[in-house]
Write an enzyme that holds these catalytic residues in place. Structure first.
Site, PDB file in Angstrom:
ATOM      1  N   CYS A 116      19.041 -43.355   7.009  1.00  0.00           N
ATOM      2  CA  CYS A 116      19.618 -44.658   7.378  1.00  0.00           C
ATOM      3  C   CYS A 116      21.104 -44.729   7.058  1.00  0.00           C
ATOM      4  CB  CYS A 116      18.899 -45.781   6.641  1.00  0.00           C
ATOM      5  SG  CYS A 116      17.176 -45.938   7.076  1.00  0.00           S
ATOM      6  N   HIS A 256      23.240 -52.256   4.930  1.00  0.00           N
ATOM      7  CA  HIS A 256      22.128 -51.726   5.726  1.00  0.00           C
ATOM      8  C   HIS A 256      20.983 -52.736   5.646  1.00  0.00           C
ATOM      9  CE1 HIS A 256      18.969 -49.371   7.298  1.00  0.00           C
ATOM     10  NE2 HIS A 256      18.444 -49.014   6.133  1.00  0.00           N
ATOM     11  N   ASN A 286      14.270 -52.833  10.051  1.00  0.00           N
ATOM     12  CA  ASN A 286      15.158 -51.745   9.641  1.00  0.00           C
ATOM     13  C   ASN A 286      15.345 -50.801  10.835  1.00  0.00           C
ATOM     14  OD1 ASN A 286      16.307 -49.438   8.586  1.00  0.00           O
ATOM     15  ND2 ASN A 286      14.981 -49.343   6.784  1.00  0.00           N
TER      16      ASN A 286
HETATM   17  N1  ACO Z   1       1.043 -56.440   4.184  1.00  0.00           N
HETATM   18  C1  ACO Z   1       0.291 -56.822   3.153  1.00  0.00           C
HETATM   19  N2  ACO Z   1       0.245 -56.184   1.983  1.00  0.00           N
HETATM   20  C2  ACO Z   1       0.997 -55.080   1.871  1.00  0.00           C
HETATM   21  C3  ACO Z   1       1.800 -54.613   2.915  1.00  0.00           C
HETATM   22  C4  ACO Z   1       1.791 -55.325   4.116  1.00  0.00           C
HETATM   23  N3  ACO Z   1       2.530 -54.963   5.167  1.00  0.00           N
HETATM   24  N4  ACO Z   1       2.439 -53.510   2.496  1.00  0.00           N
HETATM   25  C5  ACO Z   1       2.064 -53.281   1.223  1.00  0.00           C
HETATM   26  N5  ACO Z   1       1.175 -54.229   0.853  1.00  0.00           N
HETATM   27  C6  ACO Z   1       0.490 -54.375  -0.422  1.00  0.00           C
HETATM   28  C7  ACO Z   1       0.389 -53.080  -1.175  1.00  0.00           C
HETATM   29  O1  ACO Z   1      -0.707 -52.331  -0.714  1.00  0.00           O
HETATM   30  C8  ACO Z   1       0.187 -53.587  -2.592  1.00  0.00           C
HETATM   31  O2  ACO Z   1      -1.156 -53.946  -2.736  1.00  0.00           O
HETATM   32  P1  ACO Z   1      -1.946 -53.569  -4.065  1.00  0.00           P
HETATM   33  O3  ACO Z   1      -1.205 -54.288  -5.165  1.00  0.00           O
HETATM   34  O4  ACO Z   1      -3.311 -54.089  -3.795  1.00  0.00           O
HETATM   35  O5  ACO Z   1      -1.859 -52.080  -4.167  1.00  0.00           O
HETATM   36  C9  ACO Z   1       1.015 -54.871  -2.634  1.00  0.00           C
HETATM   37  O6  ACO Z   1       1.251 -55.238  -1.265  1.00  0.00           O
HETATM   38  C10 ACO Z   1       2.342 -54.715  -3.321  1.00  0.00           C
HETATM   39  O7  ACO Z   1       2.953 -53.542  -2.835  1.00  0.00           O
HETATM   40  P2  ACO Z   1       4.373 -53.116  -3.269  1.00  0.00           P
HETATM   41  O8  ACO Z   1       4.705 -51.807  -2.625  1.00  0.00           O
HETATM   42  O9  ACO Z   1       4.526 -53.243  -4.746  1.00  0.00           O
HETATM   43  O10 ACO Z   1       5.261 -54.276  -2.582  1.00  0.00           O
HETATM   44  P3  ACO Z   1       6.794 -54.487  -2.684  1.00  0.00           P
HETATM   45  O11 ACO Z   1       7.068 -55.880  -3.036  1.00  0.00           O
HETATM   46  O12 ACO Z   1       7.477 -53.384  -3.434  1.00  0.00           O
HETATM   47  O13 ACO Z   1       7.234 -54.338  -1.165  1.00  0.00           O
HETATM   48  C11 ACO Z   1       8.208 -52.784   0.365  1.00  0.00           C
HETATM   49  C12 ACO Z   1       6.990 -53.133  -0.445  1.00  0.00           C
HETATM   50  C13 ACO Z   1       8.518 -53.927   1.323  1.00  0.00           C
HETATM   51  C14 ACO Z   1       7.898 -51.516   1.159  1.00  0.00           C
HETATM   52  C15 ACO Z   1       9.410 -52.541  -0.571  1.00  0.00           C
HETATM   53  O14 ACO Z   1       9.048 -51.678  -1.599  1.00  0.00           O
HETATM   54  C16 ACO Z   1      10.600 -52.005   0.127  1.00  0.00           C
HETATM   55  O15 ACO Z   1      11.193 -52.652   0.978  1.00  0.00           O
HETATM   56  N6  ACO Z   1      11.053 -50.793  -0.240  1.00  0.00           N
HETATM   57  C17 ACO Z   1      12.217 -50.180   0.359  1.00  0.00           C
HETATM   58  C18 ACO Z   1      11.835 -49.579   1.660  1.00  0.00           C
HETATM   59  C19 ACO Z   1      13.030 -49.177   2.482  1.00  0.00           C
HETATM   60  O16 ACO Z   1      14.010 -49.880   2.536  1.00  0.00           O
HETATM   61  N7  ACO Z   1      12.901 -48.047   3.172  1.00  0.00           N
HETATM   62  C20 ACO Z   1      13.889 -47.623   4.074  1.00  0.00           C
HETATM   63  C21 ACO Z   1      14.956 -46.838   3.429  1.00  0.00           C
HETATM   64  S1  ACO Z   1      16.192 -46.430   4.504  1.00  0.00           S
HETATM   65  C22 ACO Z   1      15.767 -45.037   5.465  1.00  0.00           C
HETATM   66  O17 ACO Z   1      16.424 -44.011   5.407  1.00  0.00           O
HETATM   67  C23 ACO Z   1      14.640 -45.090   6.428  1.00  0.00           C
END
Ligand code: ACO
Length: 337
Positions: A116, A256, A286
């Site tokens: 990204c 970003h 994203n």
């Molecule tokens: N809907 C419902 N529940 C979900 C979803 C969803 N879409 N996705 C995850 N959950 C659940 C998980 O399974 C977890 O459940 P559990 O507690 O029963 O195991 C719970 O929600 C909490 O999960 P977390 O991963 O702790 O949630 P978090 O608040 O951290 O959010 C997220 C997850 C949105 C992915 C976050 O970590 C994030 O944005 N990370 C950065 C990702 C990113 O920006 N990636 C791109 C980088 S740039 C590139 O080069 C591509």
């Protein structure tokens, strides 16, 4: 050799596919909810390419708009850099496909892979070619079709990404304007946190790799989140330092667009109020390398950037990688407004 001119953005174009995938659509595909997605990511909808559309198509449309805004014909281009993690194929490069589409016959062309952060790496690379006097006009494109490598059975990733492209023409501008500062970084030890495991030379495509869903994005969201929050403030400060400026000088931050909570945390670390931060992750999700030029275009169109403003664009992504650039905006500088 240092050029006495600045290097600025002469034209900017974006393109997103028409089709929209909403959170409500995703509710029907995986165990998720609009409420969860909006609260945890800020995303409401994203644009997705249809089966006949590849990254080079989006890139070409964005490039045509950037060239039109710069008032240039494609044969004036010296170089095309396409920043992407989702090329049409391994080779030829997307940049060569775009070169052919545009009939940019004099331009060299290559792809650049920095997740990204790609577009920021591309801006830095293009800027050096112009500063050195080697080239006059460089087209830098961030283009992605991330939805083509999404596992639509994995709720952890499939709600996050969308497709799009943004392109800029870089060229000489008035000294003191344009790109004033840069910072680039990488930490390859974090490569496992965000990857597409198969299809390359480590795990060539096979019936087994497909069955194991290894041709989709795999991500440790929590770790990427922590990395992003930490690195965004740091790289912005380094790029500002490189420009002889400080966080207080920023008129608009273009981060970003991955997650609203990452953006808010980065703004807090930079002690910036959110009204000085561009956010459009709600509409596009994203879009990886395309997110910064799309956000920049929308900020310009919304009248949020004026002559003389200091803009800081900050990217992070797979690799892991990060990068920032500081731009002094201005009509007088030959940068668009
Ligand atoms: N809907 C419902 N529940 C979900 C979803 C969803 N879409 N996705 C995850 N959950 C659940 C998980 O399974 C977890 O459940 P559990 O507690 O029963 O195991 C719970 O929600 C909490 O999960 P977390 O991963 O702790 O949630 P978090 O608040 O951290 O959010 C997220 C997850 C949105 C992915 C976050 O970590 C994030 O944005 N990370 C950065 C990702 C990113 O920006 N990636 C791109 C980088 S740039 C590139 O080069 C591509």
């Amino acid at each position: 050799m240092k050029n006495e001119h600045g290097v600025g953005i002469l034209g900017l174009g974006i393109f997103v596919p028409e089709k929209i995938l909403t959170n409500q659509d995703l509710e029907k595909m995986v165990d998720t909810s609009d409420e969860w997605i909006v609260e945890r990511t800020g995303i409401r909808e994203r644009h997705i390419a249809d089966e006949n559309t590849a990254t080079s198509d989006l890139a070409t449309h964005a490039a045509e708009k950037a060239l039109a805004e710069a008032g240039m014909s494609p044969d004036e281009l010296d170089l095309i850099i396409v920043c992407t993690a989702t090329p049409d194929m391994f080779f030829p490069s997307v940049a060569c496909l775009v070169q052919a589409n545009l009939h940019a016959t004099k331009a060299a062309a290559f792809d650049l892979a920095a997740g990204c952060t790609g577009f920021m790496y591309g801006i830095a690379t293009g800027t050096q070619f112009i500063r050195s006097g080697f080239y006059k006009k460089v087209l830098v494109i961030g283009a992605e079709t991330l939805t083509k490598i999404m596992d639509y059975t994995d709720r952890n990733t499939c709600v996050l990404f969308g497709d799009g492209a943004g392109a800029v023409v870089l060229g000489e501008c008035q000294s003191g304007y344009g790109i004033l500062g840069l910072d680039l970084g990488a930490d390859g030890t974090g490569g496992d946190l965000l990857k597409l495991p198969a299809g390359g030379s480590r795990i060539p495509a096979s019936a087994e790799s497909v069955a194991n869903r290894l041709h989709f994005v795999h991500m440790n969201g929590n770790e990427v989140f922590k990395f992003a929050v930490k690195v965004m403030g740091e790289t912005a400060v380094k790029a500002l330092d490189n420009a002889g400026l400080a966080a207080g000088d920023i008129d608009l931050l273009i981060p970003h667009q991955a997650n609203i909570r990452i953006i808010q945390s980065a703004a807090k670390r930079l002690k910036m109020p959110m009204d000085k931060v561009m956010v459009n992750v709600d509409k596009y999700g994203n879009t990886s390398s395309a997110s910064i030029p799309i956000a920049l275009r929308e900020a310009i169109d919304a009248g949020r950037i004026k002559d003389g403003d200091i803009i800081v664009a900050v990217g992070f992504g797979a690799g892991l990688t990060w990068a920032s650039c500081v731009i002094k905006w201005g009509k007088g500088a030959n940068t668009i407004a």
